[in-house]
Structure formats: structure tokens, C-alpha cells
Design a protein around this motif. Structure first.
Motif, PDB file in Angstrom:
ATOM      1  N   VAL A  64      -0.828   8.082  -7.208  1.00 32.23           N
ATOM      2  CA  VAL A  64       0.293   7.558  -6.433  1.00 32.23           C
ATOM      3  C   VAL A  64       1.589   8.002  -7.091  1.00 32.23           C
ATOM      4  CG1 VAL A  64       1.506   5.475  -5.662  1.00 32.23           C
ATOM      5  CG2 VAL A  64      -0.998   5.558  -5.607  1.00 32.23           C
ATOM      6  N   VAL A  65       2.462   8.625  -6.304  1.00 32.93           N
ATOM      7  CA  VAL A  65       3.798   8.987  -6.782  1.00 32.93           C
ATOM      8  C   VAL A  65       4.744   7.838  -6.449  1.00 32.93           C
ATOM      9  CG1 VAL A  65       5.730  10.582  -6.544  1.00 32.93           C
ATOM     10  CG2 VAL A  65       3.385  11.450  -6.483  1.00 32.93           C
ATOM     11  N   ASP A  66       5.416   7.296  -7.479  1.00 31.94           N
ATOM     12  CA  ASP A  66       6.311   6.171  -7.245  1.00 31.94           C
ATOM     13  C   ASP A  66       7.669   6.640  -6.729  1.00 31.94           C
ATOM     14  OD1 ASP A  66       7.795   7.070  -9.434  1.00 31.94           O
ATOM     15  OD2 ASP A  66       6.933   5.616 -10.818  1.00 31.94           O
ATOM     16  N   THR A  67       8.587   5.708  -6.563  1.00 31.86           N
ATOM     17  CA  THR A  67       9.882   6.038  -5.967  1.00 31.86           C
ATOM     18  C   THR A  67      10.833   6.723  -6.944  1.00 31.86           C
ATOM     19  OG1 THR A  67      10.638   3.781  -6.446  1.00 31.86           O
ATOM     20  CG2 THR A  67       9.745   4.213  -4.243  1.00 31.86           C
ATOM     21  N   THR A  68      10.369   6.977  -8.182  1.00 29.07           N
ATOM     22  CA  THR A  68      11.155   7.770  -9.132  1.00 29.07           C
ATOM     23  C   THR A  68      10.579   9.171  -9.291  1.00 29.07           C
ATOM     24  OG1 THR A  68       9.904   7.101 -11.111  1.00 29.07           O
ATOM     25  CG2 THR A  68      11.716   5.663 -10.396  1.00 29.07           C
ATOM     26  N   GLY A  69       9.465   9.460  -8.621  1.00 28.14           N
ATOM     27  CA  GLY A  69       8.864  10.777  -8.697  1.00 28.14           C
ATOM     28  C   GLY A  69       7.799  10.924  -9.760  1.00 28.14           C
ATOM     29  N   VAL A  95      10.185  12.880  -4.414  1.00 27.92           N
ATOM     30  CA  VAL A  95      10.023  11.527  -3.883  1.00 27.92           C
ATOM     31  C   VAL A  95       9.908  11.591  -2.364  1.00 27.92           C
ATOM     32  CG1 VAL A  95      11.078   9.243  -3.678  1.00 27.92           C
ATOM     33  CG2 VAL A  95      11.285  10.530  -5.827  1.00 27.92           C
ATOM     34  N   SER A  96       8.963  10.845  -1.804  1.00 29.64           N
ATOM     35  CA  SER A  96       8.769  10.812  -0.355  1.00 29.64           C
ATOM     36  C   SER A  96       9.657   9.739   0.275  1.00 29.64           C
ATOM     37  CB  SER A  96       7.307  10.528  -0.026  1.00 29.64           C
ATOM     38  OG  SER A  96       6.483  11.578  -0.491  1.00 29.64           O
ATOM     39  N   HIS A  97      10.018   9.971   1.526  1.00 28.60           N
ATOM     40  CA  HIS A  97      10.884   9.041   2.249  1.00 28.60           C
ATOM     41  C   HIS A  97      10.329   8.753   3.638  1.00 28.60           C
ATOM     42  CE1 HIS A  97      13.628  10.558  -0.842  1.00 28.60           C
ATOM     43  NE2 HIS A  97      14.389   9.513  -0.617  1.00 28.60           N
ATOM     44  N   VAL A  98      10.638   7.576   4.125  1.00 27.87           N
ATOM     45  CA  VAL A  98      10.480   7.233   5.534  1.00 27.87           C
ATOM     46  C   VAL A  98      11.876   6.891   6.013  1.00 27.87           C
ATOM     47  CG1 VAL A  98       9.498   5.658   7.221  1.00 27.87           C
ATOM     48  CG2 VAL A  98       8.127   6.421   5.282  1.00 27.87           C
ATOM     49  N   GLY A  99      12.449   7.741   6.860  1.00 25.32           N
ATOM     50  CA  GLY A  99      13.868   7.615   7.139  1.00 25.32           C
ATOM     51  C   GLY A  99      14.617   7.979   5.864  1.00 25.32           C
ATOM     52  N   ARG A 100      15.492   7.118   5.427  1.00 20.78           N
ATOM     53  CA  ARG A 100      16.207   7.327   4.168  1.00 20.78           C
ATOM     54  C   ARG A 100      15.695   6.430   3.054  1.00 20.78           C
ATOM     55  NH1 ARG A 100      22.561   7.844   6.158  1.00 20.78           N
ATOM     56  NH2 ARG A 100      22.243   9.638   7.561  1.00 20.78           N
ATOM     57  N   VAL A 101      14.569   5.778   3.298  1.00 22.90           N
ATOM     58  CA  VAL A 101      14.030   4.824   2.330  1.00 22.90           C
ATOM     59  C   VAL A 101      12.980   5.511   1.458  1.00 22.90           C
ATOM     60  CG1 VAL A 101      12.841   2.616   2.039  1.00 22.90           C
ATOM     61  CG2 VAL A 101      14.427   2.949   3.954  1.00 22.90           C
ATOM     62  N   PRO A 102      13.147   5.543   0.127  1.00 27.14           N
ATOM     63  CA  PRO A 102      12.114   6.109  -0.750  1.00 27.14           C
ATOM     64  C   PRO A 102      10.885   5.207  -0.779  1.00 27.14           C
ATOM     65  CG  PRO A 102      13.873   5.121  -2.052  1.00 27.14           C
ATOM     66  CD  PRO A 102      14.328   5.077  -0.625  1.00 27.14           C
ATOM     67  N   ARG A 124       0.828  -1.195   0.000  1.00 26.34           N
ATOM     68  CA  ARG A 124       0.000   0.000   0.000  1.00 26.34           C
ATOM     69  C   ARG A 124       0.869   1.255   0.000  1.00 26.34           C
ATOM     70  NH1 ARG A 124      -2.083   0.918   4.529  1.00 26.34           N
ATOM     71  NH2 ARG A 124      -0.727  -0.541   5.616  1.00 26.34           N
ATOM     72  N   PRO A 125       0.459   2.291  -0.743  1.00 22.02           N
ATOM     73  CA  PRO A 125       1.230   3.541  -0.700  1.00 22.02           C
ATOM     74  C   PRO A 125       1.049   4.241   0.637  1.00 22.02           C
ATOM     75  CG  PRO A 125      -0.759   3.834  -2.003  1.00 22.02           C
ATOM     76  CD  PRO A 125      -0.668   2.375  -1.690  1.00 22.02           C
ATOM     77  N   TYR A 126       2.003   5.050   0.989  1.00 23.10           N
ATOM     78  CA  TYR A 126       1.962   5.815   2.223  1.00 23.10           C
ATOM     79  C   TYR A 126       1.114   7.077   2.041  1.00 23.10           C
ATOM     80  CZ  TYR A 126       5.766   2.964   4.081  1.00 23.10           C
ATOM     81  OH  TYR A 126       6.530   1.921   4.547  1.00 23.10           O
ATOM     82  N   ALA A 127       0.631   7.615   3.159  1.00 18.13           N
ATOM     83  CA  ALA A 127      -0.103   8.881   3.144  1.00 18.13           C
ATOM     84  C   ALA A 127       0.814   9.998   3.623  1.00 18.13           C
ATOM     85  CB  ALA A 127      -1.348   8.793   4.027  1.00 18.13           C
ATOM     86  N   ASP A 128       0.325  11.238   3.584  1.00 15.79           N
ATOM     87  CA  ASP A 128       1.156  12.381   3.964  1.00 15.79           C
ATOM     88  C   ASP A 128       1.601  12.329   5.419  1.00 15.79           C
ATOM     89  OD1 ASP A 128      -1.476  12.684   4.712  1.00 15.79           O
ATOM     90  OD2 ASP A 128      -1.550  14.833   4.363  1.00 15.79           O
ATOM     91  N   VAL A 129       0.769  11.743   6.298  1.00 11.19           N
ATOM     92  CA  VAL A 129       1.138  11.686   7.713  1.00 11.19           C
ATOM     93  C   VAL A 129       2.117  10.558   8.003  1.00 11.19           C
ATOM     94  CG1 VAL A 129      -1.010  12.730   8.503  1.00 11.19           C
ATOM     95  CG2 VAL A 129      -0.880  10.248   8.242  1.00 11.19           C
ATOM     96  N   ASP A 130       2.404   9.708   7.002  1.00 13.17           N
ATOM     97  CA  ASP A 130       3.316   8.585   7.200  1.00 13.17           C
ATOM     98  C   ASP A 130       4.756   8.902   6.803  1.00 13.17           C
ATOM     99  OD1 ASP A 130       1.200   6.921   7.985  1.00 13.17           O
ATOM    100  OD2 ASP A 130       0.762   6.369   5.916  1.00 13.17           O
ATOM    101  N   ARG A 136       6.483   4.762  -2.045  1.00 12.41           N
ATOM    102  CA  ARG A 136       5.352   5.210  -2.841  1.00 12.41           C
ATOM    103  C   ARG A 136       4.391   5.968  -1.938  1.00 12.41           C
ATOM    104  NH1 ARG A 136       2.456   1.015  -3.754  1.00 12.41           N
ATOM    105  NH2 ARG A 136       1.352   1.709  -5.630  1.00 12.41           N
ATOM    106  N   ARG A 137       3.739   6.979  -2.505  1.00 14.19           N
ATOM    107  CA  ARG A 137       2.871   7.819  -1.674  1.00 14.19           C
ATOM    108  C   ARG A 137       1.575   8.166  -2.388  1.00 14.19           C
ATOM    109  NH1 ARG A 137       4.420  13.872   0.512  1.00 14.19           N
ATOM    110  NH2 ARG A 137       2.305  14.542   0.997  1.00 14.19           N
ATOM    111  N   GLN A 138       0.473   8.038  -1.668  1.00 13.85           N
ATOM    112  CA  GLN A 138      -0.833   8.459  -2.162  1.00 13.85           C
ATOM    113  C   GLN A 138      -0.941   9.971  -2.019  1.00 13.85           C
ATOM    114  OE1 GLN A 138      -3.587   6.375  -3.373  1.00 13.85           O
ATOM    115  NE2 GLN A 138      -4.114   8.414  -4.109  1.00 13.85           N
ATOM    116  N   VAL A 139      -1.302  10.639  -3.115  1.00 15.30           N
ATOM    117  CA  VAL A 139      -1.317  12.095  -3.137  1.00 15.30           C
ATOM    118  C   VAL A 139      -2.676  12.611  -3.587  1.00 15.30           C
ATOM    119  CG1 VAL A 139      -0.351  14.123  -4.306  1.00 15.30           C
ATOM    120  CG2 VAL A 139       1.150  12.275  -3.592  1.00 15.30           C
TER     121      VAL A 139
END
Length: 263
Positions: free
Chosen positions: A162-167, A199-206, A122-128, A208-211
Motif C-alpha cells: 500500500v502506498v500512503d498519501t506521502t508516497g 501519490v494517487s488522487h481521487v479528484g484533488r484528494v490524496p 480500505r486502500p483504493y485500487a488502480d481503477v479507483d 492510499r492505494r493498493q499496488v
């Protein structure tokens, strides 16, 4: 020779302790219980962090783990807006905004989370994610339709994708709605097909994000007397609660793009 009686000594110690304590405690306790949202079983030894988000990253203020009942407490340094971050390992974490009021201990809350599905796609949300910013690279915005520009029209359109890990926007995820004119919707659709985003990250990990982006179009007929642009309105129906909340936050700034041109 004088001796202190136990009762007198205890009273003296309590008085001294009371005088040593500050009259107001700046710290606030946040308490809750973490459960699996499917089984409703407690999440044991689950990591809970109290963090603050900024454009430069995430600052961890406190950290603890849940007990055998899934319960936890963390202490906020002062009143304000924070985020509770839940998760055993990165990158799959879940973040929930919390408000801490001065002099008030929040009521313990239940936090049902998709714990058994942490390995899903599942893609991440803005609060994630670590930063709410998702604006396109290079400052490129949708084109203003020529006919609507000549007519001095105003309008808006919403885009969920959804924005993927390449933007890039994943083609099968794009959903356009609430457009005030077909030309505005078509312009946003064309823009998404070629645009790239941060591209969104959690820590240093790129990740996918729901936008959800709200795009507002306006023509400045008289730049010296610019009219204020009304914020786009989230559709009253047809959206799930999570999607509606995401788009509502977009309108408030994190995902609002204004396309303004002279007539």
C-alpha cells in the motif's frame, strides 16, 4: 380544395422523420443496476458518471443518478473503452471499466458495491484513482544483485503493498512473492524500504492505494542482439481474485518495471 386525410398525413410525417434520422447512431446506451454488496438492496439516488481516464485527470462524459430500483442509463459518445464511476461524494468512489462496441447495446449489468462501507479505510485500487501511474519518483529502480549479474541470470519478483498519501510503502502491507531467486526478492524488498512513489488522487484528494508491481531483471550479454524479455507470470495459486487481477494488469504495463544491465 384538397385536404390531407389523417392516415395519409401520419404516413407522410413518419416518412419525413425516418429520412431525417441518421442511418447509424454513434451513441451507445449503457444500463445497469447498483446495489449494496452486503444487503443487495438498491442504491437509490446514487451518482453514476461515465468517464475516461488519462494521465492528466478524469474527463466526465455523462452523469446521472439511480432510480428507486437502483437502475441507471448513460450514453457513451461512441464505441470504445470507458469507466463507470459510482459514488455520492468524493473521495470514496468506485470505478468499473466498461467496453462499448459499435452498433451493440450492452446487456444491463448488476453493480454490487460496498456502499455501507464507504467511510472505511480500505486502500483504493488502480481503477479507483485518477491516474494508473505509480512508478517511483526519480526513476530509481531496484538494484541488480551482483552475483546474478555476473552469472547473466534473468528473473522476476512481484511486490504487493500500500502506498500512503506521502508516497511511501506502508511497511506492514508489503508482500513479496513469485521470485525466481532469493537475491531478486531481497533487492526489491530493500528498494521498497527507501523508495518513494507517485501519490494517487481521487479528484484533488490524496488517497492510499493498493499496488502490485512486477519487477523483471535481465542481463544484456550482447547489447547488439538484445533478447526480448519475457513478462513475469502471475502466480497460479495463493492470490485472491482481486489481487490476481491487479497483478495481471501490472504485468501489462501499468506496474511493470524492467531492470536491465550490461554483463
Amino acid at each position: 380544395m384538397n385536404f390531407w386525410r389523417p392516415s395519409v398525413l401520419a404516413a407522410a410525417l413518419l416518412t419525413a422523420a425516418a429520412c431525417a434520422m441518421p442511418r447509424t447512431l454513434p451513441a451507445q446506451v449503457i444500463a445497469g443496476r447498483v446495489t449494496d454488496d452486503r444487503t443487495m438492496q438498491p442504491a437509490i439516488d446514487y451518482v453514476v458518471r461515465l468517464v475516461q481516464l488519462s494521465d492528466t485527470g478524469v474527463v466526465t462524459l455523462a452523469e446521472t443518478t439511480t432510480d428507486p430500483k437502483g437502475q441507471f442509463t448513460v450514453v457513451a459518445p461512441s464505441a470504445g473503452s470507458y469507466v463507470l464511476s459510482f459514488g455520492r461524494v468524493r473521495p470514496r468512489v468506485h470505478r468499473v471499466p466498461v467496453e462499448v462496441a459499435a452498433g451493440v447495446t450492452p446487456t444491463p449489468q448488476d453493480f454490487p458495491l460496498p456502499i455501507q462501507r464507504e467511510s472505511d479505510t480500505r486502500p483504493y485500487a488502480d481503477v479507483d484513482v485518477d491516474s494508473a501511474s505509480i512508478f517511483p519518483k526519480g526513476g530509481r529502480a531496484p538494484a541488480f544483485p551482483k552475483e546474478q549479474r555476473l552469472a547473466g541470470a534473468r528473473g522476476s519478483a512481484f511486490a504487493m503493498f500500500v502506498v500512503d498519501t506521502t508516497g511511501h510503502a506502508e511497511k506492514n502491507s508489503v508482500r513479496l512473492f513469485a521470485g525466481t531467486h532469493a537475491d531478486f526478492v531481497q533487492s526489491v524488498e530493500q528498494w521498497l524500504s527507501v523508495g518513494t512513489f507517485r501519490v494517487s488522487h481521487v479528484g484533488r484528494v490524496p488517497v492510499r492505494r493498493q499496488v502490485c508491481l512486477a519487477v523483471a531483471f535481465q542481463v544484456d550479454t550482447n547489447p547488439r542482439e538484445a533478447r526480448p524479455l519475457a513478462k513475469p507470470r502471475v502466480p497460479p495459486a495463493g492470490l485472491a481474485n482481486a489481487s490476481r487481477a491487479l497483478c495481471s494488469r501490472a504485468v501489462e504495463g501499468a506496474g511493470l518495471i524492467t531492470v536491465s544491465v550490461p554483463r
